[in-house]
Design a protein around this motif. Structure first.
Motif, PDB file in Angstrom:
ATOM      1  N   GLU A   1       0.817  -1.207   0.000  1.00  0.00           N
ATOM      2  CA  GLU A   1       0.000   0.000   0.000  1.00  0.00           C
ATOM      3  C   GLU A   1       0.851   1.257   0.000  1.00  0.00           C
ATOM      4  O   GLU A   1       0.337   2.361  -0.171  1.00  0.00           O
ATOM      5  N   GLY A   2       2.166   1.112   0.224  1.00  0.00           N
ATOM      6  CA  GLY A   2       3.069   2.253   0.204  1.00  0.00           C
ATOM      7  C   GLY A   2       3.478   2.762   1.561  1.00  0.00           C
ATOM      8  O   GLY A   2       4.193   3.772   1.659  1.00  0.00           O
ATOM      9  N   LYS A   3       3.065   2.091   2.635  1.00  0.00           N
ATOM     10  CA  LYS A   3       3.423   2.543   3.971  1.00  0.00           C
ATOM     11  C   LYS A   3       4.833   2.074   4.315  1.00  0.00           C
ATOM     12  O   LYS A   3       5.174   0.916   4.120  1.00  0.00           O
ATOM     13  N   VAL A   4       5.659   2.992   4.795  1.00  0.00           N
ATOM     14  CA  VAL A   4       7.054   2.692   5.122  1.00  0.00           C
ATOM     15  C   VAL A   4       7.106   2.043   6.500  1.00  0.00           C
ATOM     16  O   VAL A   4       6.602   2.602   7.488  1.00  0.00           O
ATOM     17  N   HIS A   5       7.764   0.858   6.564  1.00  0.00           N
ATOM     18  CA  HIS A   5       7.939   0.172   7.848  1.00  0.00           C
ATOM     19  C   HIS A   5       9.335   0.388   8.411  1.00  0.00           C
ATOM     20  O   HIS A   5       9.511   0.327   9.628  1.00  0.00           O
ATOM     21  N   SER A   6      10.298   0.616   7.536  1.00  0.00           N
ATOM     22  CA  SER A   6      11.677   0.793   8.022  1.00  0.00           C
ATOM     23  C   SER A   6      12.484   1.544   6.973  1.00  0.00           C
ATOM     24  O   SER A   6      12.267   1.379   5.761  1.00  0.00           O
ATOM     25  N   VAL A   7      13.405   2.372   7.450  1.00  0.00           N
ATOM     26  CA  VAL A   7      14.311   3.135   6.565  1.00  0.00           C
ATOM     27  C   VAL A   7      15.723   3.015   7.106  1.00  0.00           C
ATOM     28  O   VAL A   7      15.958   3.278   8.296  1.00  0.00           O
TER      29      VAL A   7
ATOM     30  N   GLU B   1       5.906  13.748 -10.445  1.00  0.00           N
ATOM     31  CA  GLU B   1       6.158  12.890 -11.599  1.00  0.00           C
ATOM     32  C   GLU B   1       6.673  11.508 -11.196  1.00  0.00           C
ATOM     33  O   GLU B   1       6.648  10.559 -12.013  1.00  0.00           O
ATOM     34  N   SER B   2       7.136  11.344  -9.945  1.00  0.00           N
ATOM     35  CA  SER B   2       7.671  10.053  -9.503  1.00  0.00           C
ATOM     36  C   SER B   2       6.602   9.146  -8.875  1.00  0.00           C
ATOM     37  O   SER B   2       6.774   7.923  -8.813  1.00  0.00           O
ATOM     38  N   GLN B   3       5.508   9.717  -8.411  1.00  0.00           N
ATOM     39  CA  GLN B   3       4.475   8.926  -7.733  1.00  0.00           C
ATOM     40  C   GLN B   3       3.862   7.854  -8.637  1.00  0.00           C
ATOM     41  O   GLN B   3       3.656   6.713  -8.189  1.00  0.00           O
ATOM     42  N   PRO B   4       3.549   8.130  -9.923  1.00  0.00           N
ATOM     43  CA  PRO B   4       2.989   7.057 -10.771  1.00  0.00           C
ATOM     44  C   PRO B   4       3.939   5.859 -10.930  1.00  0.00           C
ATOM     45  O   PRO B   4       3.457   4.731 -11.106  1.00  0.00           O
ATOM     46  N   LYS B   5       5.227   6.064 -10.884  1.00  0.00           N
ATOM     47  CA  LYS B   5       6.171   4.953 -11.023  1.00  0.00           C
ATOM     48  C   LYS B   5       6.047   3.988  -9.851  1.00  0.00           C
ATOM     49  O   LYS B   5       6.007   2.755 -10.021  1.00  0.00           O
TER      50      LYS B   5
ATOM     51  N   LEU C   1       3.695  -1.036  -7.060  1.00  0.00           N
ATOM     52  CA  LEU C   1       2.915  -1.576  -5.934  1.00  0.00           C
ATOM     53  C   LEU C   1       1.664  -2.293  -6.428  1.00  0.00           C
ATOM     54  O   LEU C   1       1.266  -3.334  -5.882  1.00  0.00           O
ATOM     55  N   THR C   2       1.034  -1.775  -7.452  1.00  0.00           N
ATOM     56  CA  THR C   2      -0.154  -2.426  -8.014  1.00  0.00           C
ATOM     57  C   THR C   2       0.192  -3.813  -8.552  1.00  0.00           C
ATOM     58  O   THR C   2      -0.572  -4.788  -8.378  1.00  0.00           O
TER      59      THR C   2
ATOM     60  N   ILE D   1      13.643   1.414 -11.090  1.00  0.00           N
ATOM     61  CA  ILE D   1      12.952   2.677 -11.357  1.00  0.00           C
ATOM     62  C   ILE D   1      13.777   3.816 -10.759  1.00  0.00           C
ATOM     63  O   ILE D   1      14.497   3.628  -9.776  1.00  0.00           O
ATOM     64  N   GLU D   2      13.663   4.972 -11.391  1.00  0.00           N
ATOM     65  CA  GLU D   2      14.366   6.157 -10.908  1.00  0.00           C
ATOM     66  C   GLU D   2      13.317   7.183 -10.490  1.00  0.00           C
ATOM     67  O   GLU D   2      12.433   7.542 -11.280  1.00  0.00           O
ATOM     68  N   VAL D   3      13.400   7.593  -9.259  1.00  0.00           N
ATOM     69  CA  VAL D   3      12.442   8.561  -8.721  1.00  0.00           C
ATOM     70  C   VAL D   3      13.192   9.698  -8.058  1.00  0.00           C
ATOM     71  O   VAL D   3      14.381   9.585  -7.743  1.00  0.00           O
ATOM     72  N   ASN D   4      12.442  10.798  -7.829  1.00  0.00           N
ATOM     73  CA  ASN D   4      12.998  11.958  -7.142  1.00  0.00           C
ATOM     74  C   ASN D   4      12.287  12.124  -5.796  1.00  0.00           C
ATOM     75  O   ASN D   4      11.056  12.223  -5.742  1.00  0.00           O
TER      76      ASN D   4
END
Length: 460
Positions: free
Chosen positions: A14-20, A47-51, A56-57, A70-73
């Motif tokens: 779902e995109g929830k961060v559990h650990s960094v 522009e990075s959110q759709p990636k 995740l989908t 993937i490359e995101v900002n």
């Protein structure tokens, strides 16, 4: 894991961060503990959110990841943005994903530098083309025949159409060829060396040669300059007898006449202040060097001072020139010389001035007859005047004859002085060595007072 990547994130589908976890060897990322238990989309640019959503989908549906990486900002605190390249990996749980990221900022910085370098190169190239175009236009539009010659190799670097026409070939044919071969009877080393020496010699900056193809006598005017560390000759080519060649030759001749001439030559501004004078003038006034007289008024060196100077300037202004004017020149140490002066009114470069030629006549006084030997005295009488005087012999006493002759000479001298000074009676009186009252008496005596008053009003 902390050293295998710069940034490791554990999150659910779902995109929830559990650990960094950040790599301790890359402290520039800072502390990202506040990401925990928050949606990762909060820290991604638009522009990075759709990636991330696409990946995740795919994991939620049990499908294979859409891409290996993937490359995101990311952005944090709205003012810190950094690019990360992620690879996504499955874990023991289907709803948990491991993202291993590599910091792309060094690569982005390198790309940024490459782009800046490319833009700078393109700008320099455009600037070079601009200067090249201007150079070509100036070369071809110039009326002078110009050739650029490399001093080291002696070959023609470039030349314009006028130079190619004089040398008798196309510019494309001559470019790159030996410059010496285009002239008859010349050796490369001696010829090029002679041009370099002539360029540095102010007295003789011209080389005469004959072209090999067209057999034309030409004058070469060289100038040496250094470009990119190499010496280059810029040669201006003139055909013998051309207006430019004649003007250059005349300029050299006049310079030699001014420098070595027997007569003194002085140039002044519109107020009579000396701008330049030759050695002959320095010799007449016993001056050691030009700086001793430059900036002073020419009237300082004339016996009657400003009176002489004003007479010369006024007559030269009215008639453009004054042929002869006799006076005396004062030296620096009190000596005096009898001189004859000529004055010319000049206008050059929008500025007016005067040129004076001064000749020493003191040696001529030795051979003159006593009648004409006195300073300011009358000139020898003509044959007609002498016969008129002789006709009076026997009809009048000698005393009356001498008195009548003196009156005629005196009247002529007064008329000349008044005319030279443009009816300035103060100057005329000083020129004749009379007081102002005496001059008025003589003007009234000879009927000249009313004559002069009827014309231009007298000047004080």
């Amino acid at each position: 894991m902390t050293t295998a990547a710069d940034l490791a994130i554990v999150l659910d589908t779902e995109g929830k961060v559990h650990s960094v976890v950040t790599n301790p060897l890359n402290p520039t990322l800072g502390r990202l503990d506040h990401w925990k238990d928050r949606d990762i989309r909060e820290f991604l640019t638009v522009e990075s959110q759709p990636k991330i959503d696409a990946q995740l989908t795919a994991y939620r549906g049990g499908q294979k990841a859409k891409a290996d990486a993937i490359e995101v900002n990311h952005f944090d605190n709205a003012n810190w943005e950094f690019p990360i390249r992620y690879t996504l990996h499955k874990t023991g749980r289907d709803d948990i994903i491991l993202m291993l990221g590599r910091d792309l900022r060094p690569i982005a910085e390198l790309q940024h530098r490459l782009v800046k370098a490319q833009l700078a190169l393109e700008k320099d190239y455009e600037s070079h083309r601009d200067y090249e175009t201007r150079y070509r236009v100036i070369m071809e539009a110039s009326r002078d025949a110009l050739a650029l010659v490399d001093v080291g190799s002696g070959r023609i670097v470039d030349l314009n159409g006028s130079a190619a026409q004089i040398l008798g070939a196309e510019a494309e044919t001559l470019a790159g060829s030996a410059f010496t071969q285009e002239f008859e009877g010349r050796r490369r080393g001696e010829f090029i060396e002679g041009l370099v020496q002539a360029a540095g010699d102010d007295a003789a900056r011209t080389i005469t040669a004959k072209t090999r193809r067209s057999s034309v006598e030409v004058l070469l005017h060289p100038m040496v300059f250094r470009a990119a560390g190499d010496k280059t000759l810029l040669c201006r080519i003139e055909t013998a007898g051309s207006p430019e060649s004649v003007a250059a030759e005349l300029s050299q001749v006049l310079s030699a006449l001014y420098r070595d001439g027997a007569d003194a030559i002085v140039f002044t501004d519109a107020h009579g202040v000396i701008r330049s004078a030759n050695d002959a003038f320095l010799g007449l006034c016993d001056a050691g060097q030009l700086s001793d007289v430059k900036g002073k008024s020419l009237g300082d060196f004339l016996s009657r001072g400003s009176v002489d100077l004003k007479v010369l300037m006024d007559n030269a202004s009215r008639n453009r020139k004054m042929r002869l004017y006799s006076t005396r020149l004062d030296g620096a140490y009190g000596s005096q010389l009898s001189v004859e002066m000529s004055a010319v009114h000049l206008t050059a470069a929008g500025q007016a001035g005067y040129a004076y030629v001064i000749r020493d006549t003191s040696r001529m006084e030795v051979v003159r007859e006593p009648a004409g030997n006195l300073p300011g005295g009358p000139a020898p009488m003509s044959d007609d005047a002498m016969r008129n005087v002789m006709d009076l012999v026997g009809s009048a006493p000698l005393k009356d004859i001498v008195s009548a002759t003196t009156d005629v000479v005196e009247k002529m001298c007064i008329e000349t002085a008044v005319e030279l000074t443009d009816n300035n009676r103060v100057a005329a009186a000083e020129m004749l060595g009379l007081s102002r009252q005496s001059l008025y008496v003589k003007l009234r005596k000879y009927g000249l007072l009313a004559k002069n008053d009827s014309g231009t009003p007298p000047k004080a």
